[in-house]
Scaffold this active site. Structure first.
Site, PDB file in Angstrom:
ATOM      1  N   TRP A 114      39.658  29.098  41.322  1.00  0.00           N
ATOM      2  CA  TRP A 114      38.395  29.588  41.893  1.00  0.00           C
ATOM      3  C   TRP A 114      37.477  28.408  42.179  1.00  0.00           C
ATOM      4  O   TRP A 114      36.973  27.773  41.259  1.00  0.00           O
ATOM      5  CB  TRP A 114      37.710  30.544  40.914  1.00  0.00           C
ATOM      6  CG  TRP A 114      38.526  31.770  40.662  1.00  0.00           C
ATOM      7  CD1 TRP A 114      38.519  32.920  41.395  1.00  0.00           C
ATOM      8  CD2 TRP A 114      39.468  31.982  39.606  1.00  0.00           C
ATOM      9  NE1 TRP A 114      39.391  33.822  40.866  1.00  0.00           N
ATOM     10  CE2 TRP A 114      40.001  33.290  39.772  1.00  0.00           C
ATOM     11  CE3 TRP A 114      39.935  31.209  38.547  1.00  0.00           C
ATOM     12  CZ2 TRP A 114      40.957  33.822  38.912  1.00  0.00           C
ATOM     13  CZ3 TRP A 114      40.880  31.748  37.689  1.00  0.00           C
ATOM     14  CH2 TRP A 114      41.381  33.042  37.878  1.00  0.00           C
ATOM     15  N   HIS A 136      34.612  36.109  40.772  1.00  0.00           N
ATOM     16  CA  HIS A 136      35.331  37.387  40.763  1.00  0.00           C
ATOM     17  C   HIS A 136      34.518  38.392  39.950  1.00  0.00           C
ATOM     18  O   HIS A 136      33.517  38.024  39.326  1.00  0.00           O
ATOM     19  CB  HIS A 136      36.755  37.228  40.204  1.00  0.00           C
ATOM     20  CG  HIS A 136      36.843  36.503  38.886  1.00  0.00           C
ATOM     21  ND1 HIS A 136      38.039  36.196  38.280  1.00  0.00           N
ATOM     22  CD2 HIS A 136      35.880  36.028  38.041  1.00  0.00           C
ATOM     23  CE1 HIS A 136      37.809  35.559  37.133  1.00  0.00           C
ATOM     24  NE2 HIS A 136      36.510  35.451  36.974  1.00  0.00           N
ATOM     25  N   ARG A 165      33.088  32.151  46.746  1.00  0.00           N
ATOM     26  CA  ARG A 165      33.989  31.032  46.497  1.00  0.00           C
ATOM     27  C   ARG A 165      33.806  29.996  47.586  1.00  0.00           C
ATOM     28  O   ARG A 165      33.590  30.338  48.742  1.00  0.00           O
ATOM     29  CB  ARG A 165      35.445  31.498  46.518  1.00  0.00           C
ATOM     30  CG  ARG A 165      35.745  32.456  45.402  1.00  0.00           C
ATOM     31  CD  ARG A 165      37.151  32.962  45.484  1.00  0.00           C
ATOM     32  NE  ARG A 165      37.332  34.049  44.530  1.00  0.00           N
ATOM     33  CZ  ARG A 165      38.452  34.724  44.355  1.00  0.00           C
ATOM     34  NH1 ARG A 165      39.517  34.401  45.084  1.00  0.00           N
ATOM     35  NH2 ARG A 165      38.527  35.676  43.480  1.00  0.00           N
ATOM     36  N   GLN A 199      34.709  42.637  45.742  1.00  0.00           N
ATOM     37  CA  GLN A 199      35.809  43.030  44.855  1.00  0.00           C
ATOM     38  C   GLN A 199      35.472  44.329  44.139  1.00  0.00           C
ATOM     39  O   GLN A 199      34.308  44.701  44.012  1.00  0.00           O
ATOM     40  CB  GLN A 199      36.065  41.956  43.785  1.00  0.00           C
ATOM     41  CG  GLN A 199      36.805  40.733  44.290  1.00  0.00           C
ATOM     42  CD  GLN A 199      37.358  39.883  43.161  1.00  0.00           C
ATOM     43  OE1 GLN A 199      36.926  39.984  42.007  1.00  0.00           O
ATOM     44  NE2 GLN A 199      38.329  39.035  43.481  1.00  0.00           N
ATOM     45  N   VAL A 242      45.231  38.294  31.816  1.00  0.00           N
ATOM     46  CA  VAL A 242      46.184  39.404  31.696  1.00  0.00           C
ATOM     47  C   VAL A 242      47.551  38.866  31.288  1.00  0.00           C
ATOM     48  O   VAL A 242      47.885  37.709  31.530  1.00  0.00           O
ATOM     49  CB  VAL A 242      46.318  40.194  33.027  1.00  0.00           C
ATOM     50  CG1 VAL A 242      45.066  40.998  33.287  1.00  0.00           C
ATOM     51  CG2 VAL A 242      46.647  39.267  34.170  1.00  0.00           C
ATOM     52  N   ALA A 287      43.957  46.027  33.811  1.00  0.00           N
ATOM     53  CA  ALA A 287      42.819  45.624  34.640  1.00  0.00           C
ATOM     54  C   ALA A 287      43.342  45.287  36.026  1.00  0.00           C
ATOM     55  O   ALA A 287      44.504  44.915  36.197  1.00  0.00           O
ATOM     56  CB  ALA A 287      42.112  44.412  34.039  1.00  0.00           C
TER      57      ALA A 287
HETATM   58  N1  PHE Z   1      39.943  38.285  39.092  1.00  0.00           N
HETATM   59  C1  PHE Z   1      41.158  38.073  39.797  1.00  0.00           C
HETATM   60  C2  PHE Z   1      40.865  37.343  41.108  1.00  0.00           C
HETATM   61  O1  PHE Z   1      39.745  37.335  41.545  1.00  0.00           O
HETATM   62  C3  PHE Z   1      41.848  39.373  40.102  1.00  0.00           C
HETATM   63  C4  PHE Z   1      42.298  40.098  38.878  1.00  0.00           C
HETATM   64  C5  PHE Z   1      41.502  41.023  38.253  1.00  0.00           C
HETATM   65  C6  PHE Z   1      43.535  39.857  38.348  1.00  0.00           C
HETATM   66  C7  PHE Z   1      41.921  41.720  37.138  1.00  0.00           C
HETATM   67  C8  PHE Z   1      44.009  40.534  37.228  1.00  0.00           C
HETATM   68  C9  PHE Z   1      43.186  41.463  36.620  1.00  0.00           C
HETATM   69  O2  PHE Z   1      41.721  36.764  41.714  1.00  0.00           O
END
Ligand code: PHE
Length: 352
Positions: free
Chosen positions: A160, A180, A207, A221, A264, A320
Site C-alpha cells: 500500500w 484500505h 493510495r 472499498q 488473514v 473478512a
Molecule cells: N484490505 C485488503 C486490500 O485493500 C483487502 C482485504 C480485506 C483482504 C479483507 C483480505 C481481507 O487490498
C-alpha cells in the site's frame, strides 16, 4: 340667464377638452384641482357666486351649476377608468407570455454510478444479515497497519503506497489517509464486547498509485467482517458467491486464487471473468491479458487479531473481505477505464 347658461356650456366644453388631454393620474389630479377644487376650483367659485345672482334667478342658476359639477365629476371618473383600462391592456400586451414556446429543459440530477453500485452491494449484504458501519478516512497507522499485523518494517507495507499526513507526533508521522477499509475490522471488534459480529463498512481509500485502466489513487472499498463460533471458509465463499449473483447475475464466472494478506490466514483473491475479452486474455488492457479481473481480497481473520480484540480465538473464528467498488461498477456496465468515474465528464456520468 341665457348668457349664464350659454357661458356654462362654453365652460363645460373647455373643461372636457382639457380632460381629454390629461393622459395620466397626475394630469387628472391637476385637472380636478383646477375645475372642482374645494377652495378655488372654477366650478366651486361659480357655485359660491350664487350670492351675487338676482334672487329670482338663484334656483335656476344653482341647478345649472350643480348639474355642470356633477357632469364633470362623472366624466372625470369615466376618464380615470378608461386610462386604467388602457394601462392594463398595455401591460398585458407587452408582458405577455407566449404559451406556445417550448419549455426550457430542467436537467435532472441522479446518483453517481459508484454510489449506486455501493448501495446495491450494501443491500445485498444487508439481506444476508450484515449491518452497515463506518470509520474515519484519516486514520492512525496503528489501525491501518500495526493492528492488522503489518508492523513498520514489514515488507507488506509496500503493498500500500501510503499518503501520510505531515503532522509529527513524538517525532513521527502517525496519521495517514487509510489505504484500505481493513482498520475497521479492528475498530468494530473493539466496540463489540463479544461476538457475533457481522458488519460491512463502506468507505473511500487512498493510495499513491501510478494510475492506469484499473487503478485510481482514490478508490471505494467495502470491508466485510463476520466473527462467531463455527465460521468457516465455506461461509465466506457462500456469502461472496451470493453477493456476486445479486450484482452480476448468474452467467458470470468467479474464481478464487490463493493470496497473501497479513491479517488473514488463509488469504484469497476473488476475480470475475473479464467483460472486455470474455476471458480470452492476451491483448486485453483491462485485465492485463489474464482473462480475470480481481475485485476483492478475502480470507479467514488471523487468530492473533481475534485474540487482540479480546475474543477467544480457540472458540471463535471469522472471515473478512475487502471489495473494490469501482471494479464492480466496471464489470457491471462494461466500463473499460476506472479513471472515467472521477474525471467529472458529464458525457460519461449522464449515461447512468
Ligand atoms: N484490505 C485488503 C486490500 O485493500 C483487502 C482485504 C480485506 C483482504 C479483507 C483480505 C481481507 O487490498
Amino acid at each position: 340667464m341665457t348668457t349664464e347658461t350659454g357661458s356654462l356650456a362654453g365652460l363645460e366644453a373647455e373643461a372636457l377638452a382639457a380632460l381629454e388631454a390629461a393622459a395620466d393620474d397626475a394630469a387628472l389630479d391637476r385637472w380636478r384641482a383646477e375645475w372642482l377644487g374645494r377652495q378655488d376650483g372654477r366650478v366651486t367659485v361659480l357655485l359660491r357666486g350664487i350670492r351675487e345672482v338676482a334672487p329670482d334667478e338663484r334656483a335656476a342658476y344653482g341647478a345649472a351649476v350643480n348639474a355642470l359639477k356633477q357632469a364633470l365629476e362623472a366624466r372625470l371618473e369615466a376618464r380615470r377608468q378608461a386610462l386604467k383600462r388602457a394601462e392594463l391592456e398595455r401591460l398585458a400586451r407587452e408582458g405577455a407570455i407566449d404559451v406556445t414556446l417550448p419549455g426550457r429543459p430542467q436537467p435532472l440530477g441522479r446518483l453517481h454510478p459508484i454510489t449506486r453500485t455501493l448501495r446495491d452491494c450494501l443491500d445485498a449484504f444487508r439481506a444476508m444479515g450484515f449491518r452497515v458501519a463506518e470509520g474515519p478516512e484519516v486514520e492512525w497507522d496503528r489501525y491501518n497497519f500495526d493492528a492488522a499485523r503489518i508492523p513498520e518494517d514489514h515488507p507488506a507495507r509496500d503493498m500500500w503506497d501510503t499518503i501520510w499526513v505531515n503532522t509529527l507526533i513524538d517525532g513521527k508521522r502517525r496519521m495517514l489517509l487509510r489505504t484500505h477499509t481493513t482498520p475497521n475490522q479492528i475498530r468494530v471488534m473493539e466496540r463489540t464486547p463479544q461476538p457475533p459480529v457481522r458488519v460491512v463498512v463502506p468507505g473511500k481509500c487512498y493510495r499513491q498509485e501510478a494510475t492506469d485502466a484499473t487503478h485510481e489513487w482514490m478508490l471505494t472499498q467495502i470491508e466485510g467482517l463476520a466473527v462467531d463460533e463455527g465460521v468457516r471458509m465455506s461461509d465466506l465463499k457462500g456469502v461472496l458467491y451470493e453477493w456476486a449473483r445479486a450484482m452480476f447475475g448468474t452467467d458470470r464466472r468467479i474464481i478464487f486464487h490463493h493470496s497473501y494478506f497479513p491479517f488473514v490466514e488463509p488469504g484469497v483473491e476473488m476475480a470475475i471473468d473479464c467483460f472486455i475479452c470474455r476471458g480470452d486474455g492476451r491483448q486485453c488492457h483491462t485485465c492485463h491479458g489474464t482473462g480475470w479481473i480481481e475485485i476483492l481480497g478475502a480470507g479467514m481473520v488471523h487468530p492473533e487479531i481475534i485474540d487482540n480484540a479480546g475474543y477467544d480465538a480457540s472458540r471463535v473464528t471469522g472471515f473478512a473481505f475487502g471489495i473494490g467498488v469501482e471494479r464492480v461498477a466496471m464489470l457491471r456496465w462494461g466500463i473499460e477505464d476506472i479513471r472515467h468515474f472521477y474525471s467529472n465528464d458529464l458525457r460519461f456520468l449522464g449515461q447512468f
